[in-house]
Design a protein around this motif. Structure first.
Motif, PDB file in Angstrom:
ATOM      1  N   PRO A 287       7.735  14.003  -2.342  1.00 47.58           N
ATOM      2  CA  PRO A 287       9.189  13.861  -2.509  1.00 47.58           C
ATOM      3  C   PRO A 287       9.936  14.000  -1.186  1.00 47.58           C
ATOM      4  O   PRO A 287       9.461  14.635  -0.236  1.00 47.58           O
ATOM      5  CB  PRO A 287       9.543  15.006  -3.465  1.00 47.58           C
ATOM      6  CG  PRO A 287       8.279  15.338  -4.170  1.00 47.58           C
ATOM      7  CD  PRO A 287       7.175  15.067  -3.194  1.00 47.58           C
ATOM      8  N   GLY A 288      11.125  13.429  -1.157  1.00 49.26           N
ATOM      9  CA  GLY A 288      11.917  13.392   0.065  1.00 49.26           C
ATOM     10  C   GLY A 288      12.332  14.751   0.587  1.00 49.26           C
ATOM     11  O   GLY A 288      12.567  14.901   1.796  1.00 49.26           O
ATOM     12  N   HIS A 289      12.428  15.759  -0.272  1.00 48.44           N
ATOM     13  CA  HIS A 289      12.814  17.080   0.232  1.00 48.44           C
ATOM     14  C   HIS A 289      11.680  17.747   0.990  1.00 48.44           C
ATOM     15  O   HIS A 289      11.908  18.736   1.701  1.00 48.44           O
ATOM     16  CB  HIS A 289      13.294  17.981  -0.914  1.00 48.44           C
ATOM     17  CG  HIS A 289      12.240  18.351  -1.917  1.00 48.44           C
ATOM     18  ND1 HIS A 289      11.962  17.573  -3.016  1.00 48.44           N
ATOM     19  CD2 HIS A 289      11.396  19.412  -1.992  1.00 48.44           C
ATOM     20  CE1 HIS A 289      10.989  18.138  -3.721  1.00 48.44           C
ATOM     21  NE2 HIS A 289      10.629  19.258  -3.118  1.00 48.44           N
ATOM     22  N   ILE A 290      10.464  17.199   0.875  1.00 49.43           N
ATOM     23  CA  ILE A 290       9.310  17.715   1.619  1.00 49.43           C
ATOM     24  C   ILE A 290       8.991  16.806   2.801  1.00 49.43           C
ATOM     25  O   ILE A 290       8.613  17.282   3.873  1.00 49.43           O
ATOM     26  CB  ILE A 290       8.078  17.829   0.707  1.00 49.43           C
ATOM     27  CG1 ILE A 290       8.371  18.747  -0.486  1.00 49.43           C
ATOM     28  CG2 ILE A 290       6.861  18.336   1.477  1.00 49.43           C
ATOM     29  CD1 ILE A 290       7.279  18.750  -1.539  1.00 49.43           C
ATOM     30  N   ALA A 291       9.130  15.508   2.604  1.00 46.25           N
ATOM     31  CA  ALA A 291       8.843  14.529   3.652  1.00 46.25           C
ATOM     32  C   ALA A 291       9.972  13.505   3.673  1.00 46.25           C
ATOM     33  O   ALA A 291       9.963  12.540   2.905  1.00 46.25           O
ATOM     34  CB  ALA A 291       7.501  13.859   3.403  1.00 46.25           C
ATOM     35  N   ASN A 292      10.932  13.739   4.549  1.00 44.44           N
ATOM     36  CA  ASN A 292      12.130  12.927   4.611  1.00 44.44           C
ATOM     37  C   ASN A 292      11.790  11.489   5.005  1.00 44.44           C
ATOM     38  O   ASN A 292      11.077  11.244   5.973  1.00 44.44           O
ATOM     39  CB  ASN A 292      13.076  13.556   5.636  1.00 44.44           C
ATOM     40  CG  ASN A 292      14.388  12.813   5.771  1.00 44.44           C
ATOM     41  OD1 ASN A 292      14.793  12.089   4.875  1.00 44.44           O
ATOM     42  ND2 ASN A 292      15.042  13.005   6.894  1.00 44.44           N
ATOM     43  N   ARG A 293      12.328  10.531   4.273  1.00 45.86           N
ATOM     44  CA  ARG A 293      12.108   9.126   4.591  1.00 45.86           C
ATOM     45  C   ARG A 293      13.410   8.446   5.010  1.00 45.86           C
ATOM     46  O   ARG A 293      13.519   7.203   4.985  1.00 45.86           O
ATOM     47  CB  ARG A 293      11.445   8.407   3.407  1.00 45.86           C
ATOM     48  CG  ARG A 293      10.120   9.059   2.975  1.00 45.86           C
ATOM     49  CD  ARG A 293       9.362   8.240   1.981  1.00 45.86           C
ATOM     50  NE  ARG A 293       8.495   7.245   2.607  1.00 45.86           N
ATOM     51  CZ  ARG A 293       7.256   7.499   3.049  1.00 45.86           C
ATOM     52  NH1 ARG A 293       6.744   8.722   2.950  1.00 45.86           N
ATOM     53  NH2 ARG A 293       6.533   6.536   3.600  1.00 45.86           N
ATOM     54  N   ASP A 294      14.384   9.238   5.428  1.00 40.13           N
ATOM     55  CA  ASP A 294      15.584   8.718   6.066  1.00 40.13           C
ATOM     56  C   ASP A 294      15.384   8.948   7.568  1.00 40.13           C
ATOM     57  O   ASP A 294      15.413  10.087   8.042  1.00 40.13           O
ATOM     58  CB  ASP A 294      16.820   9.447   5.562  1.00 40.13           C
ATOM     59  CG  ASP A 294      18.100   8.982   6.250  1.00 40.13           C
ATOM     60  OD1 ASP A 294      18.026   8.111   7.144  1.00 40.13           O
ATOM     61  OD2 ASP A 294      19.186   9.499   5.896  1.00 40.13           O
ATOM     62  N   PHE A 295      15.199   7.873   8.316  1.00 36.94           N
ATOM     63  CA  PHE A 295      14.809   7.976   9.708  1.00 36.94           C
ATOM     64  C   PHE A 295      16.010   7.825  10.656  1.00 36.94           C
ATOM     65  O   PHE A 295      15.837   7.525  11.845  1.00 36.94           O
ATOM     66  CB  PHE A 295      13.751   6.922  10.043  1.00 36.94           C
ATOM     67  CG  PHE A 295      12.622   6.875   9.029  1.00 36.94           C
ATOM     68  CD1 PHE A 295      12.019   8.039   8.613  1.00 36.94           C
ATOM     69  CD2 PHE A 295      12.214   5.672   8.475  1.00 36.94           C
ATOM     70  CE1 PHE A 295      10.985   8.009   7.678  1.00 36.94           C
ATOM     71  CE2 PHE A 295      11.179   5.632   7.543  1.00 36.94           C
ATOM     72  CZ  PHE A 295      10.562   6.805   7.136  1.00 36.94           C
ATOM     73  N   THR A 296      17.206   8.020  10.139  1.00 35.36           N
ATOM     74  CA  THR A 296      18.398   7.941  10.981  1.00 35.36           C
ATOM     75  C   THR A 296      18.352   9.016  12.060  1.00 35.36           C
ATOM     76  O   THR A 296      18.153  10.193  11.752  1.00 35.36           O
ATOM     77  CB  THR A 296      19.666   8.130  10.129  1.00 35.36           C
ATOM     78  OG1 THR A 296      19.667   7.180   9.058  1.00 35.36           O
ATOM     79  CG2 THR A 296      20.916   7.957  10.972  1.00 35.36           C
ATOM     80  N   PRO A 297      18.534   8.656  13.328  1.00 38.44           N
ATOM     81  CA  PRO A 297      18.456   9.660  14.389  1.00 38.44           C
ATOM     82  C   PRO A 297      19.509  10.759  14.242  1.00 38.44           C
ATOM     83  O   PRO A 297      20.655  10.487  13.839  1.00 38.44           O
ATOM     84  CB  PRO A 297      18.691   8.856  15.664  1.00 38.44           C
ATOM     85  CG  PRO A 297      18.383   7.442  15.311  1.00 38.44           C
ATOM     86  CD  PRO A 297      18.755   7.301  13.863  1.00 38.44           C
TER      87      PRO A 297
END
Length: 299
Positions: A287-297
């Motif tokens: 899940p995203g709270h463990i592995a963020n998939r928003d790569f915005t700097p």
């Protein structure tokens, strides 16, 4: 928001049916240079060689009090009781970790963007960065359980799809870290060696691994070989000190049976040029709270 889901060449095969040889890493631990940030050339050289850097008095006592207050607030927040970002100890039910803290605390979100943090992260990975993962770790007195020996990158590669170890972690001590209260142990120089794990990744492995990691951990034989080659150091220091460490360094911590609790803020900065792809050894991403998939700097 910048997101993508693709595939990439697997340079670090892991979660295999049988043990295989260790893999010598070709990627550097430091991608930037002295002119790119606060670290000096000698500090960067030492970090590249050892895989970690300790900075005493990284934050002030006032900062420690501020972030500790956030730690206490999050642990006691009834709204987080059944939130998947709240991880409890398997045996006692006490709080073990709280994930995605930058979404739960504006104070901690600001810490990730503080120049003394962000500029060092950019310097080490040699590019703009985003937050791959954040959490607060609690190690309560008497009952705090440790984290078994592991490489973070092995998990992030296998289960999250991180292509190469171009990420750096920051652990800021909010309590004094003694040799006897579960302080983090690292094998200096081990970041140069990737240890493939044996065994398939269970479905929804994160539901168990965040309490006690079993999949993806090295064997006793592998740990012994690594310790014999690299030795073991331990991160100790007063509240406010910081540990920067490579994503592939072998590390772990023991249980805390002392009266002295240990807690820290943990942030992982990944290069935007090392964005996650499909997991290399799992059926689906965590899940995203463990592995963020928003790569915005981060700015």
């Amino acid at each position: 928001m910048t997101t993508t889901t693709t595939t990439a060449e697997d340079l670090f095969p892991t979660r295999l049916p049988t043990p295989t040889d260790f893999i010598t890493r070709s990627q550097p631990a430091v991608w930037g240079s002295e002119g790119d940030g606060p670290f000096t050339a000698s500090e960067l050289e030492a970090h590249d060689r050892r895989g970690y850097t300790v900075l005493d008095d990284f934050i002030t006592s006032d900062d420690v009090a501020l972030y500790s207050g956030e730690l206490d607030r999050l642990a006691a927040d009834p709204a987080l009781k059944d939130d998947p970002r709240m991880i409890a100890e398997r045996t006692t039910g006490t709080v073990r970790s709280v994930f995605e803290i930058e979404k739960l605390s504006s104070v901690l979100e600001a810490l990730a963007r503080d120049p003394k943090v962000l500029d060092r992260a950019r310097q080490i990975v040699g590019s703009e960065v985003y937050l791959h993962q954040t959490r607060i770790n609690y190690m309560p007195s008497f009952t705090g359980t440790g984290f078994y020996w592991h490489s973070d990158f092995e998990t992030w590669h296998a289960e999250d799809g991180m292509p190469v170890p171009r990420a750096v972690s920051l652990s800021i001590a909010l309590t004094d870290n003694y040799p006897f209260n579960g302080g983090l142990m690292v094998m200096p120089g081990s970041h140069r060696t990737f240890v493939p794990a044996v065994g398939e990744t269970p479905d929804n492995n994160h539901e168990q691994s965040l309490q006690a990691q079993e999949a993806g951990v090295p064997s006793h034989v592998a740990i012994t070989a690594m310790a014999d080659e690299y030795g073991i150091d331990q991160f100790t220091g007063a509240a406010g000190s910081a540990l920067w460490f490579d994503s592939n360094i072998m590390h772990g911590s023991g249980n805390n049976i002392t009266p002295y609790a240990r807690s820290n803020v943990f942030m992982v900065f990944n290069s935007v040029d090392n964005a996650l792809v499909d997991p290399f050894a799992a059926k689906s991403p965590r899940p995203g709270h463990i592995a963020n998939r928003d790569f915005t700097p981060l700015g």
